[in-house]
Design a protein around this motif. Sequence first.
Motif, PDB file in Angstrom:
ATOM      1  N   UNK A  39      -0.097  -1.478 -12.179  1.00 35.08           N
ATOM      2  CA  UNK A  39      -0.400  -0.401 -11.248  1.00 35.08           C
ATOM      3  C   UNK A  39       0.078  -0.697  -9.842  1.00 35.08           C
ATOM      4  N   UNK A  40      -0.261   0.200  -8.928  1.00 34.64           N
ATOM      5  CA  UNK A  40       0.204   0.075  -7.549  1.00 34.64           C
ATOM      6  C   UNK A  40      -0.808   0.663  -6.581  1.00 34.64           C
ATOM      7  N   UNK A  41      -0.577   0.416  -5.312  1.00 33.65           N
ATOM      8  CA  UNK A  41      -1.415   0.962  -4.249  1.00 33.65           C
ATOM      9  C   UNK A  41      -0.499   1.487  -3.147  1.00 33.65           C
ATOM     10  N   UNK A  42      -0.979   2.442  -2.336  1.00 30.86           N
ATOM     11  CA  UNK A  42      -0.101   3.052  -1.325  1.00 30.86           C
ATOM     12  C   UNK A  42       0.294   2.072  -0.230  1.00 30.86           C
ATOM     13  N   UNK A  43       1.553   2.149   0.196  1.00 27.98           N
ATOM     14  CA  UNK A  43       2.071   1.271   1.254  1.00 27.98           C
ATOM     15  C   UNK A  43       1.761   1.896   2.613  1.00 27.98           C
ATOM     16  N   UNK A  44       0.478   1.855   2.975  1.00 27.09           N
ATOM     17  CA  UNK A  44       0.030   2.510   4.217  1.00 27.09           C
ATOM     18  C   UNK A  44      -0.732   1.569   5.141  1.00 27.09           C
ATOM     19  N   UNK A  45      -0.645   0.262   4.913  1.00 27.50           N
ATOM     20  CA  UNK A  45      -1.394  -0.694   5.741  1.00 27.50           C
ATOM     21  C   UNK A  45      -1.052  -0.548   7.224  1.00 27.50           C
ATOM     22  N   UNK A  46       0.188  -0.183   7.529  1.00 27.83           N
ATOM     23  CA  UNK A  46       0.612  -0.089   8.933  1.00 27.83           C
ATOM     24  C   UNK A  46      -0.038   1.082   9.675  1.00 27.83           C
ATOM     25  N   UNK A  47      -0.758   1.936   8.943  1.00 31.22           N
ATOM     26  CA  UNK A  47      -1.382   3.110   9.560  1.00 31.22           C
ATOM     27  C   UNK A  47      -2.874   2.923   9.842  1.00 31.22           C
ATOM     28  N   UNK A  48      -3.424   1.753   9.514  1.00 36.62           N
ATOM     29  CA  UNK A  48      -4.882   1.566   9.579  1.00 36.62           C
ATOM     30  C   UNK A  48      -5.474   1.842  10.958  1.00 36.62           C
TER      31      UNK A  48
END
Length: 605
Positions: free
Chosen positions: A428-437
């Motif tokens: 599986x995978x997770x969204x690549x949105x860490x830079x938006x926290x």
Amino acid sequence: MGGCLSKPKPVEVKVELTLLEKEKEAELMSPNGKASPFSECRPNGSLGHCSDDEASAPRPNHKPRDYIEAAVCHVKDLENDQMREVDMGIGRALLIKEHGEFWAMGHKCPHYGAPLVKGVLSKGHVRCPWHGACFNIATGDIEDFPGLDSLPTFQVRVEKDKVIIRANKQALQTQRRSKATVKCSAVINSSSSFSHVLIIGSGPAALVCAETLRQEGFTDRIVMFTVDKHPPYDRPKLSKSLESTAEQLQLRSMEFFQTHDIELFLEKEAVSLDIKTKTVTFQDGYKMEYRKLFIATGSRPRTINYKGKDIGNVFHLRTPEDANSIARLASSRNAVIVGTSFIGMEVAAALTDKAHSVSVIGVDAVPFRKALGEKVGKSVMKLFEGNRVKFYMLNEVSEMRGHHGQLKEVVLKSGKVLRADVCVIGTGSSPATAFLKQSGVHMDSKGFITVNKMMQTSVDGVFAGGDVVTFPLALRGNKKVNIPHWQMAHVHGRVAALGMMGKDSEIRTVPYFWSAMFGKSIRYAGYGEGFDDVIIQGDLDELKFVAFYTKSEEVIAVASMNYDPIVSRVAEVFGSGKTIKKRDVEMFTHGKTGDISWLIDKGSQ
């Protein structure tokens, strides 16, 4: 299954190639066709339709010798709502009859080359039988995805009861057409740190967004940044064709981006967003200001916990280089796949003719149980077992063991030890949105960006699409969902681009997914999360079936193998807003009459 399974009888088509005796007149053909050999055809009449791309605008570079004419059939050979693939001598075209009018266009879907004659004709468009893309029969324009290109259309006329097609020779051979675009007219230094539209990502959402802007007349600057080292490529093929190079998988070349004034920067990872100053900062310290921002950063592989994280030859399949390394290391050796996701199973299938052994580890009792149900999962599992794949289900990885830092064994929590020279983790995978926290862009508890029906985030001027979003799905009453499908990402990109330009559009598409294993394809349409029953029509053992996924008394999704074009037909029904009742499908599968007229058509020839 009635009409949807019946094979039409072969029909001999006599082709009469016509020498263009009126070449001088044809060369002077005006856009409205008054000075053309097709002046007798009625633009909206019952005898035919002038639908040639070249007729829509003067093309001084096209000469009469660039065209070919062919009498392809008798006027009565086609009934209404029928299609036929016809031979033009140097290529083939798709002839269509709808509401008494004839139309002609390219016969192959530009996405993967599917024969559109086997697709579904409905309300002015043809839907591809393989992956659900739709093309307008009058213009050839792509109206639903996947795919980037449209189809060429050809002029049709009826003369002495013969249907005659006039086609551009090159269009017959290429079978694809790019929509007209505009150039960037903004006077901006290429080194400027400002862009009217900034796109982060290079997947289908990002690419379609950029192309749609140019197609819709956007003449300001467009800049794309991607963490990838290659121009956009066909990522779904990675797990099916492990030895393909980035060049072979390429969707658009660097030359394409230059021609269309879309600036593409590779190996640039976004690390922060400041919505007050409208600035994105990248890992190397570079900063770019924007007026409109589209976030399409995709997903990242989900990691698992085990001992031996430093052992080599363990992969998460993300890039062409990963795929190539997996194929090379597995050659005549032992491969282990962790996870029964579609990616994991496709890799397992691709390795069976290369590796000495292929083992699959899964936490469920059967593959695809949550997505396709236990019955379908078991039938697919048998297919794999018949191709030398060994399953270790209801199990997990405990440890990776190596020799000189390279993988040699995978230890399961059950205690079983598997020989392994290469391991692929597909859990599986997770969204690549860490830079938006810390950005102020609203995300849910799982890190998905929430957007409205126009792909707008909680921040004005910031849009998002693809794997990173939850969006309102009209098919399920505008329920917010995440659908990480290749096809859906295309739609997001187009809707976002239109939104940026103030051209409101909504997501009306039907989710469509596919997977390929051992030369067989699973096709899936709808949104089946929460299904409570599965109704099977056909033979699971023979892998020739259609599965209807129901919730309460309604069909919410469908999957098939070797049952084309049933999934595309159901997608048409869903797309029209109609409901398929569970009781009608049950009656039909038991040989009784149900209200399933949507399954029956006149076929194609």
